[in-house]
Design an enzyme around this catalytic site. Structure first.
Site, PDB file in Angstrom:
ATOM      1  N   TYR A   1      12.417   3.778  -0.824  1.00 12.73           N
ATOM      2  CA  TYR A   1      11.725   5.387  -0.998  1.00 12.73           C
ATOM      3  C   TYR A   1      12.489   6.371  -1.305  1.00 12.73           C
ATOM      4  O   TYR A   1      13.895   6.242  -0.422  1.00 12.73           O
ATOM      5  CB  TYR A   1      10.686   5.289   0.145  1.00 12.73           C
ATOM      6  CG  TYR A   1       9.536   4.590   0.228  1.00 12.73           C
ATOM      7  CD1 TYR A   1       8.253   4.917  -0.402  1.00 12.73           C
ATOM      8  CD2 TYR A   1       9.471   3.352   0.750  1.00 12.73           C
ATOM      9  CE1 TYR A   1       7.121   4.375  -0.387  1.00 12.73           C
ATOM     10  CE2 TYR A   1       8.349   2.618   0.839  1.00 12.73           C
ATOM     11  CZ  TYR A   1       7.145   3.181   0.250  1.00 12.73           C
ATOM     12  OH  TYR A   1       6.053   2.313   0.138  1.00 12.73           O
TER      13      TYR A   1
ATOM     14  N   ASP B   1       0.184   5.502   0.845  1.00 17.92           N
ATOM     15  CA  ASP B   1      -0.570   6.147   1.441  1.00 17.92           C
ATOM     16  C   ASP B   1      -1.293   7.268   0.231  1.00 17.92           C
ATOM     17  O   ASP B   1      -0.781   7.645  -0.687  1.00 17.92           O
ATOM     18  CB  ASP B   1      -0.257   7.247   2.529  1.00 17.92           C
ATOM     19  CG  ASP B   1       0.221   6.285   3.692  1.00 17.92           C
ATOM     20  OD1 ASP B   1      -0.372   5.202   3.723  1.00 17.92           O
ATOM     21  OD2 ASP B   1       0.943   6.544   4.552  1.00 17.92           O
TER      22      ASP B   1
ATOM     23  N   ARG C   1       6.930   8.149   6.394  1.00 20.99           N
ATOM     24  CA  ARG C   1       6.924   9.729   6.675  1.00 20.99           C
ATOM     25  C   ARG C   1       6.979   9.821   8.273  1.00 20.99           C
ATOM     26  O   ARG C   1       7.455  11.218   8.539  1.00 20.99           O
ATOM     27  CB  ARG C   1       5.399   9.937   6.277  1.00 20.99           C
ATOM     28  CG  ARG C   1       5.084   9.831   4.701  1.00 20.99           C
ATOM     29  CD  ARG C   1       3.634   9.724   4.434  1.00 20.99           C
ATOM     30  NE  ARG C   1       2.995  10.956   4.942  1.00 20.99           N
ATOM     31  CZ  ARG C   1       1.831  10.875   5.289  1.00 20.99           C
ATOM     32  NH1 ARG C   1       0.774   9.830   4.767  1.00 20.99           N
ATOM     33  NH2 ARG C   1       0.869  11.796   5.762  1.00 20.99           N
TER      34      ARG C   1
ATOM     35  N   ARG D   1       0.703  -1.173  -0.008  1.00 22.74           N
ATOM     36  CA  ARG D   1      -0.033   0.118   0.026  1.00 22.74           C
ATOM     37  C   ARG D   1       0.822   1.257  -0.058  1.00 22.74           C
ATOM     38  O   ARG D   1       1.762   1.276   0.575  1.00 22.74           O
ATOM     39  CB  ARG D   1      -0.905   0.084   1.223  1.00 22.74           C
ATOM     40  CG  ARG D   1      -2.022  -1.043   1.081  1.00 22.74           C
ATOM     41  CD  ARG D   1      -3.086  -0.841   2.469  1.00 22.74           C
ATOM     42  NE  ARG D   1      -2.462  -0.794   3.710  1.00 22.74           N
ATOM     43  CZ  ARG D   1      -3.100  -0.745   4.852  1.00 22.74           C
ATOM     44  NH1 ARG D   1      -4.517  -0.762   4.829  1.00 22.74           N
ATOM     45  NH2 ARG D   1      -2.821  -0.848   6.018  1.00 22.74           N
TER      46      ARG D   1
END
Length: 255
Positions: free
Chosen positions: A109, A51, A208, A49
């Site tokens: 990321y 966000d 994050r 997933r």
């Protein structure tokens, strides 16, 4: 027949990867397009997933169809149907037991930060106008390396079976965007930062939350050693606030 699909998407148009009620998702948009092409319901399984507003480059997914379709034809037709916010780079037939999520061995990321006012970066980078101690942020980031419980960075209600992850890379770097490097946009050296992190898996909201915690350290609001206490706490409330999703990119999934 099982197909693997490689794609990139602009997350600003979606609620995230996963299908959500009453909201546009990347998964749902792909499934609608494939249903048009195959004439039946198609379920797409992704590498994980992302966000709301989070972007992806080289995202991997798989789907099954009973039709004997050509991979190149599927790629061409999907790009013709899908909105400009999703690009399919390739489709290929794979073994029936291939799984986009469970076969992945690592994910990477990048999170972008700019410290000067820049109209060309607002949509894809997080503006943090404060002085940042990059060396302190990197010393704190080194504490993330290895295998441990990262529940301190996990969004409440993540419902993961385990919060154990193995982080293999975590580091901040300075860089110069093309409009600075090639077109002479006026910006002091060190105005643009990117945080790179790789792990075997990530928890919901983890990148994050990690980035926000490191920025607090870079701003001098917390010492480098605070990261040790945060990790030991296993408490999301002990870490820093999550940074916005629009500056986050999933950049690689390895199998």
């Amino acid at each position: 027949m099982r197909f693997k699909i490689l794609l990139s998407y602009d997350g600003s148009a979606f609620c995230g990867w996963q299908v959500q009620p009453n909201a546009e998702s990347v998964q749902g948009t792909l499934q609608k397009a494939l249903s048009i092409l195959t004439g039946g319901d198609v379920t797409v399984t992704g590498a994980g997933r992302t966000d709301t507003a989070v972007n992806a480059i080289g995202y991997c997914a798989h789907f099954d169809t009973d039709d004997s379709l050509e991979a190149d034809w599927l790629c061409y037709k999907l790009n013709a149907i899908l909105p400009s916010t999703i690009c399919v780079h390739g489709v290929e037939a794979v073994a029936e037991d291939f799984h986009a999520r469970f076969d992945a061995v690592s994910r990477s990321y990048m999170y972008f930060v700019h410290r000067v006012k820049d109209p060309f970066m607002e949509a894809r980078s997080y503006r943090c106008p404060y002085p940042l101690d990059v060396d302190a942020m990197n010393r704190a980031a080194e504490k993330l390396l290895g295998t441990r419980d990262f529940s301190c960075f996990e969004k409440t209600g993540g419902n993961n079976r385990t919060s154990i992850c193995t982080v293999t890379h975590a580091r901040w770097e300075t860089y110069a965007p093309d409009h600075v490097r090639m077109m002479g946009f006026d910006a002091p050296e060190g105005s643009y930062l990117v945080f790179r992190i790789s792990a075997d898996r990530f928890l919901r909201n983890m990148v994050r939350a990690v980035t926000g915690t490191l920025i607090d350290i870079g701003r001098g609001r917390r010492p480098v050693e605070w990261m040790d206490a945060v990790l030991a706490s296993r408490d999301r409330c002990a870490a820093g606030e999550s940074v916005p999703g629009h500056a986050l990119f999933l950049t690689e999934v390895r199998y």
